[in-house]
Design an enzyme around this catalytic site. Structure first.
Site, PDB file in Angstrom:
ATOM      1  N   TYR A  78      33.222  73.487  72.761  1.00 26.16           N
ATOM      2  CA  TYR A  78      32.887  72.549  73.856  1.00 26.16           C
ATOM      3  C   TYR A  78      31.779  71.597  73.418  1.00 26.16           C
ATOM      4  CZ  TYR A  78      30.338  70.885  77.969  1.00 26.16           C
ATOM      5  OH  TYR A  78      29.655  70.102  78.877  1.00 26.16           O
ATOM      6  N   SER A  79      30.650  72.158  72.952  1.00 25.82           N
ATOM      7  CA  SER A  79      29.524  71.274  72.635  1.00 25.82           C
ATOM      8  C   SER A  79      29.844  70.390  71.436  1.00 25.82           C
ATOM      9  CB  SER A  79      28.229  72.071  72.430  1.00 25.82           C
ATOM     10  OG  SER A  79      28.387  73.090  71.483  1.00 25.82           O
TER      11      SER A  79
ATOM     12  N   ASP B  36      41.508  61.055  87.820  1.00 23.53           N
ATOM     13  CA  ASP B  36      41.376  62.483  87.511  1.00 23.53           C
ATOM     14  C   ASP B  36      42.762  63.071  87.278  1.00 23.53           C
ATOM     15  OD1 ASP B  36      38.886  64.743  88.281  1.00 23.53           O
ATOM     16  OD2 ASP B  36      40.927  65.448  87.849  1.00 23.53           O
TER      17      ASP B  36
ATOM     18  N   LEU C  86      28.324  80.105  86.077  1.00 26.79           N
ATOM     19  CA  LEU C  86      27.442  81.211  86.458  1.00 26.79           C
ATOM     20  C   LEU C  86      27.085  81.276  87.949  1.00 26.79           C
ATOM     21  CD1 LEU C  86      25.683  83.622  85.349  1.00 26.79           C
ATOM     22  CD2 LEU C  86      23.780  82.021  85.454  1.00 26.79           C
TER      23      LEU C  86
ATOM     24  N   LYS D  73      31.726  67.446  72.768  1.00 24.25           N
ATOM     25  CA  LYS D  73      30.864  66.506  73.500  1.00 24.25           C
ATOM     26  C   LYS D  73      29.997  65.710  72.515  1.00 24.25           C
ATOM     27  CE  LYS D  73      30.428  66.131  77.423  1.00 24.25           C
ATOM     28  NZ  LYS D  73      31.176  65.261  78.397  1.00 24.25           N
TER      29      LYS D  73
ATOM     30  N   THR E  26      25.813  66.218  77.602  1.00 19.37           N
ATOM     31  CA  THR E  26      25.150  67.493  77.929  1.00 19.37           C
ATOM     32  C   THR E  26      24.052  67.820  76.912  1.00 19.37           C
ATOM     33  OG1 THR E  26      25.547  69.886  77.863  1.00 19.37           O
ATOM     34  CG2 THR E  26      27.120  68.553  76.706  1.00 19.37           C
ATOM     35  N   ASP E  27      23.068  68.602  77.364  1.00 18.62           N
ATOM     36  CA  ASP E  27      22.017  69.055  76.437  1.00 18.62           C
ATOM     37  C   ASP E  27      22.576  70.010  75.380  1.00 18.62           C
ATOM     38  OD1 ASP E  27      22.464  71.280  78.053  1.00 18.62           O
ATOM     39  OD2 ASP E  27      20.356  71.564  78.612  1.00 18.62           O
TER      40      ASP E  27
HETATM   41  P1  NAD Z   1      34.343  70.066  85.924  1.00 15.81           P
HETATM   42  O1  NAD Z   1      35.107  70.924  84.973  1.00 15.81           O
HETATM   43  O2  NAD Z   1      33.943  70.612  87.250  1.00 15.81           O
HETATM   44  O3  NAD Z   1      35.206  68.746  86.219  1.00 15.81           O
HETATM   45  C1  NAD Z   1      35.905  68.052  85.236  1.00 15.81           C
HETATM   46  C2  NAD Z   1      36.883  67.117  85.914  1.00 15.81           C
HETATM   47  O4  NAD Z   1      37.554  66.360  84.897  1.00 15.81           O
HETATM   48  C3  NAD Z   1      37.970  67.834  86.719  1.00 15.81           C
HETATM   49  O5  NAD Z   1      38.155  67.203  87.966  1.00 15.81           O
HETATM   50  C4  NAD Z   1      39.233  67.690  85.852  1.00 15.81           C
HETATM   51  O6  NAD Z   1      40.429  67.652  86.605  1.00 15.81           O
HETATM   52  C5  NAD Z   1      38.950  66.354  85.164  1.00 15.81           C
HETATM   53  N1  NAD Z   1      39.679  66.225  83.886  1.00 15.81           N
HETATM   54  C6  NAD Z   1      39.750  67.135  82.882  1.00 15.81           C
HETATM   55  N2  NAD Z   1      40.525  66.660  81.898  1.00 15.81           N
HETATM   56  C7  NAD Z   1      40.928  65.420  82.277  1.00 15.81           C
HETATM   57  C8  NAD Z   1      41.738  64.427  81.667  1.00 15.81           C
HETATM   58  N3  NAD Z   1      42.295  64.626  80.467  1.00 15.81           N
HETATM   59  N4  NAD Z   1      41.946  63.262  82.328  1.00 15.81           N
HETATM   60  C9  NAD Z   1      41.395  63.055  83.562  1.00 15.81           C
HETATM   61  N5  NAD Z   1      40.637  63.973  84.185  1.00 15.81           N
HETATM   62  C10 NAD Z   1      40.398  65.138  83.543  1.00 15.81           C
HETATM   63  O7  NAD Z   1      33.104  69.542  85.102  1.00 15.81           O
HETATM   64  P2  NAD Z   1      31.609  69.193  85.594  1.00 15.81           P
HETATM   65  O8  NAD Z   1      30.792  70.412  85.549  1.00 15.81           O
HETATM   66  O9  NAD Z   1      31.679  68.396  86.828  1.00 15.81           O
HETATM   67  O10 NAD Z   1      31.139  68.263  84.394  1.00 15.81           O
HETATM   68  C11 NAD Z   1      31.360  66.863  84.417  1.00 15.81           C
HETATM   69  C12 NAD Z   1      30.808  66.247  83.148  1.00 15.81           C
HETATM   70  O11 NAD Z   1      29.412  66.509  83.052  1.00 15.81           O
HETATM   71  C13 NAD Z   1      31.435  66.803  81.870  1.00 15.81           C
HETATM   72  O12 NAD Z   1      31.626  65.731  80.981  1.00 15.81           O
HETATM   73  C14 NAD Z   1      30.387  67.771  81.337  1.00 15.81           C
HETATM   74  O13 NAD Z   1      30.454  67.841  79.944  1.00 15.81           O
HETATM   75  C15 NAD Z   1      29.109  67.122  81.801  1.00 15.81           C
HETATM   76  N6  NAD Z   1      27.972  68.030  82.049  1.00 15.81           N
HETATM   77  C16 NAD Z   1      28.126  69.116  82.867  1.00 15.81           C
HETATM   78  C17 NAD Z   1      27.018  69.929  83.139  1.00 15.81           C
HETATM   79  C18 NAD Z   1      27.124  71.120  84.073  1.00 15.81           C
HETATM   80  O14 NAD Z   1      26.169  71.875  84.209  1.00 15.81           O
HETATM   81  N7  NAD Z   1      28.255  71.335  84.753  1.00 15.81           N
HETATM   82  C19 NAD Z   1      25.786  69.637  82.570  1.00 15.81           C
HETATM   83  C20 NAD Z   1      25.667  68.517  81.746  1.00 15.81           C
HETATM   84  C21 NAD Z   1      26.775  67.723  81.510  1.00 15.81           C
HETATM   85  P1  TYD Z   2      27.822  78.624  82.301  1.00 17.95           P
HETATM   86  O1  TYD Z   2      27.725  78.434  83.776  1.00 17.95           O
HETATM   87  O2  TYD Z   2      29.171  78.920  81.712  1.00 17.95           O
HETATM   88  O3  TYD Z   2      27.173  77.331  81.632  1.00 17.95           O
HETATM   89  P2  TYD Z   2      26.787  77.061  80.060  1.00 17.95           P
HETATM   90  O4  TYD Z   2      27.402  78.097  79.207  1.00 17.95           O
HETATM   91  O5  TYD Z   2      27.407  75.726  79.837  1.00 17.95           O
HETATM   92  O6  TYD Z   2      25.301  77.064  80.010  1.00 17.95           O
HETATM   93  O7  TYD Z   2      26.854  79.787  81.879  1.00 17.95           O
HETATM   94  C1  TYD Z   2      25.461  79.726  82.145  1.00 17.95           C
HETATM   95  C2  TYD Z   2      24.823  80.935  81.505  1.00 17.95           C
HETATM   96  O8  TYD Z   2      25.279  82.106  82.189  1.00 17.95           O
HETATM   97  C3  TYD Z   2      25.217  81.133  80.045  1.00 17.95           C
HETATM   98  O9  TYD Z   2      24.078  81.607  79.330  1.00 17.95           O
HETATM   99  C4  TYD Z   2      26.280  82.196  80.078  1.00 17.95           C
HETATM  100  C5  TYD Z   2      25.897  83.025  81.291  1.00 17.95           C
HETATM  101  N1  TYD Z   2      27.034  83.646  82.003  1.00 17.95           N
HETATM  102  C6  TYD Z   2      27.017  85.013  82.302  1.00 17.95           C
HETATM  103  O10 TYD Z   2      26.060  85.732  81.980  1.00 17.95           O
HETATM  104  N2  TYD Z   2      28.082  85.547  82.970  1.00 17.95           N
HETATM  105  C7  TYD Z   2      29.155  84.810  83.337  1.00 17.95           C
HETATM  106  O11 TYD Z   2      30.123  85.361  83.915  1.00 17.95           O
HETATM  107  C8  TYD Z   2      29.156  83.406  83.045  1.00 17.95           C
HETATM  108  C9  TYD Z   2      30.315  82.517  83.431  1.00 17.95           C
HETATM  109  C10 TYD Z   2      28.069  82.858  82.377  1.00 17.95           C
END
Ligand code: NAD
Ligand code: TYD
Length: 339
Positions: free
Chosen positions: A153-154, A33, A193, A157, A125-126
């Site tokens: 972002y999307s 990380d 959120l 991915k 991710t979806d």
């Molecule tokens: P997060 O932002 O909490 O964590 C990301 C981690 O990656 C951090 O620890 C960061 O330090 C590390 N990182 C970033 N850039 C890096 C690099 N260049 N080299 C090494 N480490 C690096 O993210 P998360 O929410 O835990 O998501 C993890 C994965 O799951 C992501 O790939 C995201 O696209 C995917 N994902 C997330 C969600 C969600 O709801 N959070 C849903 C579906 C998929």
């Molecule tokens: P988020 O947690 O950023 O996830 P994603 O955009 O990847 O789905 O946001 C979830 C939903 O909540 C999204 O529709 C945006 C909304 N949102 C707010 O309404 N207020 C906020 O401050 C944030 C961060 C997100």
């Protein structure tokens, strides 16, 4: 098995590290990380005491470091969680998303090829499918839904997913991909959120809902996502994509109101909408259910209560974040909108 986990100091990666250590006493976990703003070593505090766990602070885009780690550790499998993951940040600065999410994935794929790593799993991710209309509750994302991204972002991915599949077809690299819906649970960085709303309510700050709060997300408790990734890693068919989601659709306003109800406090304010804001995400998980026997185990109401309890009992974890760079970020994002 020795499993290399990238992004393990983040939200889902951290939960996955504990999932492996708790479930497989014979497994070793190597975490890589970069510790960006989203990576937090405090999340890995207990893991760092475990002799089966090794941590490297390294950037997945750094070929030399990645090569050195693979040569030294020779992992049996690699799971790539490392990513820039916040849509709002990607709107402000797309470049780092392209570098980490696309180029970083390629660096890892190359390392797996060179070292003959038996499995590479890409955590996707979806959001790669774009969004669904609000007035068609009958529609869901399947693995065949065309990629149709909305945010930098999307798009990053989706690009990484295409690269992963290209390595399978061209080089026979043993890959799998999971595309999951929105996760929630412990160790979630408080700019997303659910943790943002919990911590803001606890600190007496307003709860900023974008637009009218009508956008819909499909929420999955993080442990259910970890279980899905684990099943795919050990038994998923190579070259395949698996959608992961638990049919827990809620509007953002419903989610925020549920948090206010659980905490008994919190002032909701409606703020300017996100640019290009996706309307609705909804996953059809029937492939992973059918092929690998995965089913979600945590109902949204129970998971949300557990999550709120976790933030109440782990104040130090999130207060350390709020007192640092996150606070400056918070002002940049929301200062003009709600102060
Ligand atoms: P997060 O932002 O909490 O964590 C990301 C981690 O990656 C951090 O620890 C960061 O330090 C590390 N990182 C970033 N850039 C890096 C690099 N260049 N080299 C090494 N480490 C690096 O993210 P998360 O929410 O835990 O998501 C993890 C994965 O799951 C992501 O790939 C995201 O696209 C995917 N994902 C997330 C969600 C969600 O709801 N959070 C849903 C579906 C998929
Ligand atoms: P988020 O947690 O950023 O996830 P994603 O955009 O990847 O789905 O946001 C979830 C939903 O909540 C999204 O529709 C945006 C909304 N949102 C707010 O309404 N207020 C906020 O401050 C944030 C961060 C997100």
């Amino acid at each position: 098995m020795k499993i290399l986990v990238t992004g393990g100091a983040g939200f889902i990666g951290g939960n996955f590290v504990y999932y492996l250590l708790n479930r497989y006493p014979g497994d070793k976990v190597v975490c890589v990380d970069k510790l960006t703003y989203a990576g937090n070593l405090e999340t890995l505090e207990s893991a760092l005491q475990d002799p089966r766990f090794t941590f490297y602070k390294a950037d997945i885009t750094d070929r030399r470091d990645v090569e050195e780690i693979f040569s030294k550790e020779k992992p049996d499998a690699a799971v790539n969680f490392a990513a820039e993951s916040h849509v709002d940040r990607s709107i402000g600065n797309p470049s780092v998303f392209l570098k980490t999410n696309i180029f970083g994935t390629q660096v890892l794929l190359d390392a797996c090829r060179r070292h003959g790593t038996a499995r590479f799993h890409q955590v996707s991710t979806d959001e790669v499918y774009g969004d669904l209309p609000l007035d068609r509750p009958d529609l869901f994302f399947t693995e065949e839904t065309p990629l149709h991204t909305s945010s930098p972002y999307s798009a990053s991915k989706a690009s990484a997913d295409l690269l992963v599949l290209a390595y399978f077809r061209t080089y026979g690299t043993p890959v799998t991909i999971s595309r999951c819906s929105n996760n929630y649970g412990p160790y979630h960085f408080p700019e997303k959120l659910i943790p943002l709303m919990i911590t803001s309510a606890l600190e007496g700050r307003p709860l900023p809902v974008y637009g009218t709060g009508a956008n819909v997300r499909d929420w999955l408790y993080v442990e259910d996502h970890c279980a899905a990734i684990d099943l795919i890693l050990r038994g998923g068919r190579l070259g395949e994509v698996y959608n992961v989601g638990g049919h827990n659709e809620r509007t953002n306003l419903q989610v925020v109101q549920a948090i206010v109800d659980l905490l008994g406090k919190g002032e909701i304010v409606f703020v300017k909408d996100r640019a290009g804001h996706d309307l609705r995400y909804a996953i059809d998980p029937s492939k992973i259910e059918r092929e690998l026997g995965w089913t979600p185990t945590v109902r949204f109401e129970d998971g949300l209560r557990r999550t709120v309890d976790w933030y109440l009992t782990h104040r130090a974890w999130w207060e350390h974040i709020l007192s640092g760079s996150y606070r400056r970020y918070y002002h940049k994002m929301y200062g003009g909108k709600i102060s």
